[in-house]
Design an enzyme around this catalytic site. Structure first.
Site, mmCIF file in Angstrom:
data_model
loop_
_atom_site.group_PDB
_atom_site.id
_atom_site.type_symbol
_atom_site.label_atom_id
_atom_site.label_comp_id
_atom_site.label_asym_id
_atom_site.label_seq_id
_atom_site.Cartn_x
_atom_site.Cartn_y
_atom_site.Cartn_z
ATOM 1 N N ILE A 38 0.345 -7.957 -1.923
ATOM 2 C CA ILE A 38 -1.161 -7.680 -2.222
ATOM 3 C C ILE A 38 -1.337 -7.894 -3.497
ATOM 4 O O ILE A 38 -2.515 -8.297 -4.186
ATOM 5 C CB ILE A 38 -1.214 -5.793 -2.074
ATOM 6 C CG1 ILE A 38 -0.895 -5.718 -0.492
ATOM 7 C CG2 ILE A 38 -2.723 -5.496 -2.504
ATOM 8 C CD1 ILE A 38 -1.814 -6.465 0.342
ATOM 9 N N HIS A 49 -2.782 6.972 11.098
ATOM 10 C CA HIS A 49 -4.019 6.228 10.770
ATOM 11 C C HIS A 49 -5.305 7.188 11.159
ATOM 12 O O HIS A 49 -6.284 6.980 10.287
ATOM 13 C CB HIS A 49 -4.080 5.083 11.733
ATOM 14 C CG HIS A 49 -3.011 3.995 11.674
ATOM 15 N ND1 HIS A 49 -2.118 4.183 12.467
ATOM 16 C CD2 HIS A 49 -2.788 3.322 10.707
ATOM 17 C CE1 HIS A 49 -1.047 3.416 12.173
ATOM 18 N NE2 HIS A 49 -1.505 2.896 11.207
ATOM 19 N N ALA A 50 -5.319 7.992 11.922
ATOM 20 C CA ALA A 50 -6.388 8.905 12.251
ATOM 21 C C ALA A 50 -6.643 9.812 10.910
ATOM 22 O O ALA A 50 -7.743 9.874 10.612
ATOM 23 C CB ALA A 50 -6.192 9.776 13.562
ATOM 24 N N ARG A 64 2.028 -5.550 13.280
ATOM 25 C CA ARG A 64 3.054 -6.599 12.960
ATOM 26 C C ARG A 64 4.337 -5.755 12.332
ATOM 27 O O ARG A 64 4.225 -4.645 11.919
ATOM 28 C CB ARG A 64 2.567 -7.544 12.006
ATOM 29 C CG ARG A 64 1.844 -7.069 10.583
ATOM 30 C CD ARG A 64 3.105 -7.145 9.821
ATOM 31 N NE ARG A 64 2.683 -6.556 8.238
ATOM 32 C CZ ARG A 64 3.040 -5.449 8.006
ATOM 33 N NH1 ARG A 64 3.554 -4.520 8.750
ATOM 34 N NH2 ARG A 64 2.638 -4.874 6.788
ATOM 35 N N SER A 111 -5.099 1.859 3.638
ATOM 36 C CA SER A 111 -4.012 0.744 4.150
ATOM 37 C C SER A 111 -4.921 -0.266 5.066
ATOM 38 O O SER A 111 -6.111 -0.169 5.248
ATOM 39 C CB SER A 111 -3.017 1.235 5.079
ATOM 40 O OG SER A 111 -3.845 1.575 6.403
ATOM 41 N N CYS A 112 -4.158 -1.245 5.362
ATOM 42 C CA CYS A 112 -4.849 -2.474 6.079
ATOM 43 C C CYS A 112 -5.409 -1.866 7.341
ATOM 44 O O CYS A 112 -6.669 -2.538 7.775
ATOM 45 C CB CYS A 112 -3.667 -3.808 6.191
ATOM 46 S SG CYS A 112 -2.261 -3.165 6.803
#
Length: 340
Positions: free
Chosen positions: A12, A193-194, A167, A138-139
């Protein structure tokens, strides 16, 4: 002109540093590295000043890489620091940023508590104006938020259910896996992620699941969105097509696999084969009444780069969301509409 330091020059950090060099209102002071590896040699070859920990100066000099100063010197010479160090390390550097009273941008690998606000440019830029410490999510969370906030422009998003195929590693990460396995990440619901989405959209009903797959190229998301009102498919496709940082992938391209999308990036001469836009497969968009389903690919190495640039402007109150997003997109060649 805002003076920016980048602490960390890995996947990054090197992309953020290059992005800063392309901004008309920013100056890259330098980057921080802890080991004299190939990335440090390339940074030196590019003419980027390199700052290192005090105890690493001799190691860099013996490797033939000139040192501009210590990491503390880099922080002092900047107006704001973009921290792109490995997960959890940014929190360890925060006291240094506080000591020198410097604003800082952290990455999604840090806990949300490290910053005043978690950030997604298309969702909450205005809320981040003037915040001293901002965390770019995050991505995967960036992709979720871009998509959710875009569809929310059609009618209110009330519920999201998403499955994420992650990935296993970035292409350079030779010591990570799995090589031949699917690994629940984790084998409980919801995945992190939630919670990360809720750090930006506080009251959204969202549940996520994730699995790690043996690939290095991209993530894939499969999401089901429940809306307040009935919608038409054409309206969903229209808003996706007309929103920056989202591109549509047509079945006409005959390029639906992530490996084929990387090849498209090569043929388009994208730097490092990057596609920072969320790549929505247009044929995957399914609409019935107030329910929307779609799938898209996420290039994990580059999707957060424009968000970091916008976070710098938000933190320092350089300009409005609309102006920042436009300038960032123009300078980095980020598209909307169809990829080809």
């Amino acid at each position: 002109m805002i003076s920016v330091a980048v602490n960390g020059y890995g996947t990054i950090g090197k992309r953020v540093a290059d992005a800063i060099l392309k901004q008309p209102d920013m100056r890259l002071v330098g980057v921080a590295k802890t080991s004299p590896n190939y990335e440090a040699f390339i940074a030196h070859r590019k003419g980027i000043k390199i700052y290192v920990p005090q105890q690493s100066i001799k190691k860099f000099e013996e490797a033939g890489i000139p040192v501009a100063g210590t990491i503390e010197d880099l922080v002092k010479a900047s107006d704001i620091v973009v921290d792109t160090t490995p997960n959890g390390v940014g929190a360890q550097y925060k006291p240094i940023y506080q000591q020198f009273q410097r604003n800082a941008i952290f990455q999604g690998g840090e806990k949300a508590e490290v910053a005043d606000i978690s950030f997604s440019a298309l969702c909450n830029y205005d809320e981040a104006l003037g915040k001293k410490y901002i965390r770019v999510v995050s991505c995967n969370t960036t992709a979720l938020l871009r998509t959710i906030c875009t569809i929310n422009k059609v009618t209110k998003v009330e519920k999201v259910r998403a499955t994420i195929v992650r990935r296993a590693a970035d292409q350079k990460e030779v010591k990570k896996g799995p090589i031949n396995s699917l690994v629940p990440d984790p084998a409980t619901v919801p995945s992190h992620h939630a919670k990360d989405v809720n750090s930006v959209i506080k009251n959204l009903d969202i549940v996520t699941m994730a699995v790690i797959a043996p690939t290095t190229l991209m993530h894939m998301h499969f999401i089901n969105i429940t809306l307040k009102d009935k919608v038409e498919k054409k309206d969903v496709l229209s808003v996706l097509e007309n929103t920056p940082r989202i591109v549509l992938i047509s079945s006409k391209y005959d390029a639906e696999a992530t490996a084929e999308l990387v090849e498209v990036a090569r043929d388009l001469k994208r730097e490092r084969n990057d596609i920072p836009e969320v790549m929505v497969f247009d044929d995957s968009v399914y609409v019935k009444d107030n329910e929307v389903m779609l799938m898209y690919a996420v290039h994990q190495e580059s999707i957060v780069v424009p968000e970091n640039v916008d976070a710098i402007r938000a933190s320092t109150r350089l300009m409005s969301a609309e102006d920042s997003i436009r300038i960032t997109n123009e300078s980095l060649g980020i598209l909307k509409g169809y990829l080809i």
